[in-house]
Each structure stands twice: as C-alpha cells, then as structure tokens.
Design an enzyme around this catalytic site. Structure first.
Site, PDB file in Angstrom:
ATOM      1  N   HIS A 266      29.571  45.111  36.308  1.00  0.00           N
ATOM      2  CA  HIS A 266      29.268  43.802  35.821  1.00  0.00           C
ATOM      3  C   HIS A 266      27.503  43.671  35.632  1.00  0.00           C
ATOM      4  O   HIS A 266      26.874  43.862  36.465  1.00  0.00           O
ATOM      5  CB  HIS A 266      29.519  42.965  37.201  1.00  0.00           C
ATOM      6  CG  HIS A 266      29.412  41.399  36.693  1.00  0.00           C
ATOM      7  ND1 HIS A 266      30.466  40.480  36.881  1.00  0.00           N
ATOM      8  CD2 HIS A 266      28.402  40.641  36.275  1.00  0.00           C
ATOM      9  CE1 HIS A 266      29.967  39.154  36.498  1.00  0.00           C
ATOM     10  NE2 HIS A 266      28.656  39.451  36.077  1.00  0.00           N
TER      11      HIS A 266
ATOM     12  N   HIS B 238      24.323  41.949  33.127  1.00  0.00           N
ATOM     13  CA  HIS B 238      23.705  41.066  32.133  1.00  0.00           C
ATOM     14  C   HIS B 238      22.377  42.037  31.574  1.00  0.00           C
ATOM     15  O   HIS B 238      21.627  42.172  32.267  1.00  0.00           O
ATOM     16  CB  HIS B 238      23.328  39.646  32.800  1.00  0.00           C
ATOM     17  CG  HIS B 238      24.419  38.933  33.416  1.00  0.00           C
ATOM     18  ND1 HIS B 238      25.262  38.277  32.832  1.00  0.00           N
ATOM     19  CD2 HIS B 238      24.986  38.922  34.406  1.00  0.00           C
ATOM     20  CE1 HIS B 238      26.148  37.475  33.450  1.00  0.00           C
ATOM     21  NE2 HIS B 238      25.966  38.086  34.539  1.00  0.00           N
TER      22      HIS B 238
ATOM     23  N   LYS C 281      35.896  37.737  29.553  1.00  0.00           N
ATOM     24  CA  LYS C 281      35.702  37.019  30.766  1.00  0.00           C
ATOM     25  C   LYS C 281      35.560  35.684  30.501  1.00  0.00           C
ATOM     26  O   LYS C 281      35.516  35.096  29.466  1.00  0.00           O
ATOM     27  CB  LYS C 281      33.952  37.500  30.731  1.00  0.00           C
ATOM     28  CG  LYS C 281      33.079  36.653  31.703  1.00  0.00           C
ATOM     29  CD  LYS C 281      33.287  37.468  33.111  1.00  0.00           C
ATOM     30  CE  LYS C 281      32.798  36.455  34.303  1.00  0.00           C
ATOM     31  NZ  LYS C 281      31.140  36.675  34.503  1.00  0.00           N
TER      32      LYS C 281
ATOM     33  N   HIS D  76      34.823  34.527  36.686  1.00  0.00           N
ATOM     34  CA  HIS D  76      33.975  34.192  37.570  1.00  0.00           C
ATOM     35  C   HIS D  76      34.786  33.182  38.276  1.00  0.00           C
ATOM     36  O   HIS D  76      35.169  32.015  37.799  1.00  0.00           O
ATOM     37  CB  HIS D  76      32.763  33.303  36.712  1.00  0.00           C
ATOM     38  CG  HIS D  76      31.563  32.775  37.526  1.00  0.00           C
ATOM     39  ND1 HIS D  76      30.555  33.129  37.518  1.00  0.00           N
ATOM     40  CD2 HIS D  76      31.743  31.621  38.348  1.00  0.00           C
ATOM     41  CE1 HIS D  76      29.787  32.288  38.487  1.00  0.00           C
ATOM     42  NE2 HIS D  76      30.465  31.591  38.765  1.00  0.00           N
TER      43      HIS D  76
ATOM     44  N   HIS E  79      31.884  39.374  41.174  1.00  0.00           N
ATOM     45  CA  HIS E  79      30.942  39.193  42.205  1.00  0.00           C
ATOM     46  C   HIS E  79      31.487  38.377  43.463  1.00  0.00           C
ATOM     47  O   HIS E  79      31.125  37.277  43.668  1.00  0.00           O
ATOM     48  CB  HIS E  79      29.678  38.649  41.480  1.00  0.00           C
ATOM     49  CG  HIS E  79      29.908  37.451  40.627  1.00  0.00           C
ATOM     50  ND1 HIS E  79      30.922  36.600  40.745  1.00  0.00           N
ATOM     51  CD2 HIS E  79      29.349  37.236  39.236  1.00  0.00           C
ATOM     52  CE1 HIS E  79      30.672  35.909  39.498  1.00  0.00           C
ATOM     53  NE2 HIS E  79      30.025  36.398  38.839  1.00  0.00           N
TER      54      HIS E  79
ATOM     55  N   ASP F 199      26.030  42.680  38.805  1.00  0.00           N
ATOM     56  CA  ASP F 199      25.579  41.121  38.330  1.00  0.00           C
ATOM     57  C   ASP F 199      24.225  41.027  38.383  1.00  0.00           C
ATOM     58  O   ASP F 199      23.658  39.984  38.392  1.00  0.00           O
ATOM     59  CB  ASP F 199      26.204  40.034  39.462  1.00  0.00           C
ATOM     60  CG  ASP F 199      26.243  38.701  38.669  1.00  0.00           C
ATOM     61  OD1 ASP F 199      26.016  38.605  37.665  1.00  0.00           O
ATOM     62  OD2 ASP F 199      26.302  37.736  39.247  1.00  0.00           O
TER      63      ASP F 199
END
Ligand code: NCD
Ligand code: ZN
Length: 352
Positions: free
Chosen positions: A17, A19, A104, A141, A179, A256
């Site tokens: 995970h 970004h 996602k 999420h 997460h 994350d």
C-alpha cells in the site's frame, strides 16, 4: 535467531500500500521505496484519479520513466484502479487482462483525493461481481464518512455496516482491509470464516504499530503524525502489533507512505498522511523487536503479501542491522520539502 539479534537477513519485502503521487515529486519518493522494496501496490488517488486501464498504463509509464532516471532496474510497480460509482464490469475484465493488480474502494470523502470515490456500494454491484468472477482483489479504505460518526469510530462502524454485508453478498471476493487501525478490524480479519480460501487480508502501517493517538497531541499539535484512518488508543495499537507479529498470513506489510509537502501538512487545515518511506523497514523492525518477534518479520514483510496476491515471492535477500539511523528534519520533494516520520530522531534499524 537469538532473542536480541543485531542483524537480520530477510527475503526482500514488498510494500502492499503506497502513494507515490505524480509529476516532479514522484522521483524523490520513489527513490526511498525502491531502495528497500522489490514491488509496491501503487495507490490510484491522483488528481484526477486513475479510474481506467488506459490511465493506469499511462501512470505506469511515467513511473517507469522515473525509475529509469533513478537508475533503478529492479523495482516493479503494481498498478491499481480507483473504483467509482460508474466503474463497469467491462473495465474490470479489461483490467484483469491488462495485469492490473487490484481496485481500490475509497468511500467518497473519506480521505485525500477521495471526492470521486464511491457514494454508495449499491452502484458498484456489477463491477464487484465481475471482480469476484475474475479474482480481482478489492482494496478497501475502511471508514464510513457520515459527519455524525465520531472519527475514532469510523473504522469499526464500516465493518458492521459495509464490510460484513459486502462479504455476505460476495463471499468469494478477495478483499484487503487496508491500513487497519483498530482492535475490531484486527479481530474481524483474524476471525473471518473463509472456508479455507484466501479471501480476506489486511495491511498494517508502521505508524499504527508504533504510535497511539497521544502522538498527534504530544506537547502541541503534531501534524506529521496525522494520517487517515487516524491513530487510535493504545489498546488498538497493542492489538495491531499482536496481529502483525502473530505469524497469521492474513496480515502483511503496507506502509501507506503518503507524501505531502511540509507546507501542506503544517497548515490551518493540514493534509492527512505520514511519510514513512524513508526507512520504513527500520520502523517495522523496531515494532517487531519491541515484542521480541523479529523472527515473524519476514512472513509479514516478504511472504504473506505475494501469497495473497498469487504472485511469486522475491528471491533476493536484504540485511537489516541494528545500527541507529538519524532521520533528517526534511527531505527534498520536487521544489518543496517533506518531513519524514520521526524527523530529527533516530530509528534503531537500518538497511545495509
Ligand atoms: C493518504 C493520502 O495522502 O493519499 N492519506 C493518509 O492519511 N493515509 C490517503 C489514504 O490512504 O487514506
Ligand atoms: Zn493510503
């Protein structure tokens, strides 16, 4: 392995995970991840979001150009698509054929760049059925977004009102609860009945293993410890650490790491996201060591993720040494700077 080793060898881990954003900042953050990890699940919450196979392919080639600039030859981005109210079953099948790793689910408004997310899962039924049919994982999420639900309860309420009904409706859909931050989520994933199938897993970040919500308010407001889902009480941190170090293959590594420029964090309305990529493996090693479970790190970091995604485990080895690393106050981020997690402090473990 002795009880207090000073050196550990691991199969090279992956980050399930991550970004890395886009444009000129990408190169800086990608370098930190590619130093440690072989592969990473690349989150699609760009502006505008990565909603189609064509957009994902274009994003992937921008990532590959940056890897080339960095001289990195061995890092593999695993691309994901952002689910919307309008995602079609056809796009899901096209994604499967194109090697997209997952979709996602961002409940609309739940976090950074989620405005185009799903307003109600009932709009996504055809897409979700197609995911179940082709074996495409759904990454969630897991927070409800109603303003009347307390921010510390949003994950637990999501389990009861969204996740459990979804799993009842589509029992073979592969889901990663991303997460996770609560005891309820850790126990839900641990206890889920799957008939022996690999249908549910969870990722856990380093910050949720190492900090509780006091860290957001220690002596004043600490914007760099603010992420979503927000840090919870100590009892939740303890439950997450127990899950991560239990050897249960349903729990694996997902940092994350979510870069935001210093100015966007230190602001009247600061962005959510912790930048953990600088020495993520050191942070995880510290967490596992704190409960004497360093011997469980390799499964969590290197085996259970690829097993869930039906990908081969990595063959290369890496070595972590107990050698304190100082974390800089700031790092370059394009024209700006970023404040890494634990800035100005040390992390006990570092990569050789
Ligand atoms: C993430 C981001 O900045 O993209 N922020 C965060 O606090 N984790 C989005 C997300 O994963 O929720
Ligand atoms: Zn994220």
């Amino acid at each position: 392995m002795s009880n207090s080793p000073t050196k550990i060898e691991l199969t090279q881990p992956d980050d399930w995970h991550l970004h890395i954003r886009d444009g000129e900042v990408m190169k800086d953050v990608l370098a930190d991840t590619a130093r440690q990890f072989a592969r990473a699940i690349i989150m699609p919450n760009l502006k505008p979001p990565v909603t189609t196979v064509d957009l994902a392919k274009a994003y992937q080639s921008r990532i590959e150009s940056n890897l080339k600039l960095l001289g990195v030859t061995e890092f593999m981005p695993l691309m994901t698509l952002y689910l919307t109210d309008n995602t079609s079953a056809d796009e899901v099948r096209k994604a499967k054929d194109a090697g997209i790793a997952a979709f996602k689910l961002y409940p609309a408004g739940a976090t950074t760049n989620s405005d185009a997310g799903v307003s109600d899962l009932k709009h996504c039924h055809a897409a979700l059925e197609a995911m179940q049919a082709v074996g495409m994982p759904l990454l969630v999420h897991g927070e409800v977004t109603h303003a009347d639900i307390d921010i510390f309860d949003r994950e637990a309420v999501f389990i009861d009102t969204i996740l459990e009904p979804l799993r009842k409706k589509l029992p073979e859909l592969k889901i990663v609860f991303e997460h996770i931050t609560t005891k309820q989520a850790a126990h839900y994933v641990r206890d889920a009945v799957t008939g022996g199938k690999n249908t549910i897993a969870a990722t856990i970040t380093p910050q949720h293993l190492l900090m509780n919500r006091n860290a957001i308010f220690a002596g004043g407001i600490r914007p760099h410890n603010y992420c979503l889902p927000v840090l919870k009480r100590e009892e939740h941190r303890v439950a997450l650490l127990q899950a991560a170090t239990s050897g249960n293959s349903r729990f694996f590594l997902g940092t994350d790491s979510a870069p935001h420029a210093k100015g966007a964090k230190e602001a009247a309305c600061g962005c959510a996201g912790c930048y953990s990529a600088f020495n993520a493996l050191g942070l995880y090693a510290e967490a596992f060591e704190s409960v004497g479970k360093l011997d469980k790190l390799e499964g969590f970091a290197s085996f259970f993720g690829p097993d869930f995604y039906s990908l081969p485990r990595n063959s290369k080895k890496i070595t972590l040494v107990k050698h304190a690393q100082s974390i800089p106050m700031e790092l370059p981020l394009g024209d700006a700077t970023i404040v890494p997690l634990r800035a100005g402090e040390t992390i006990a473990w570092s990569l050789v």
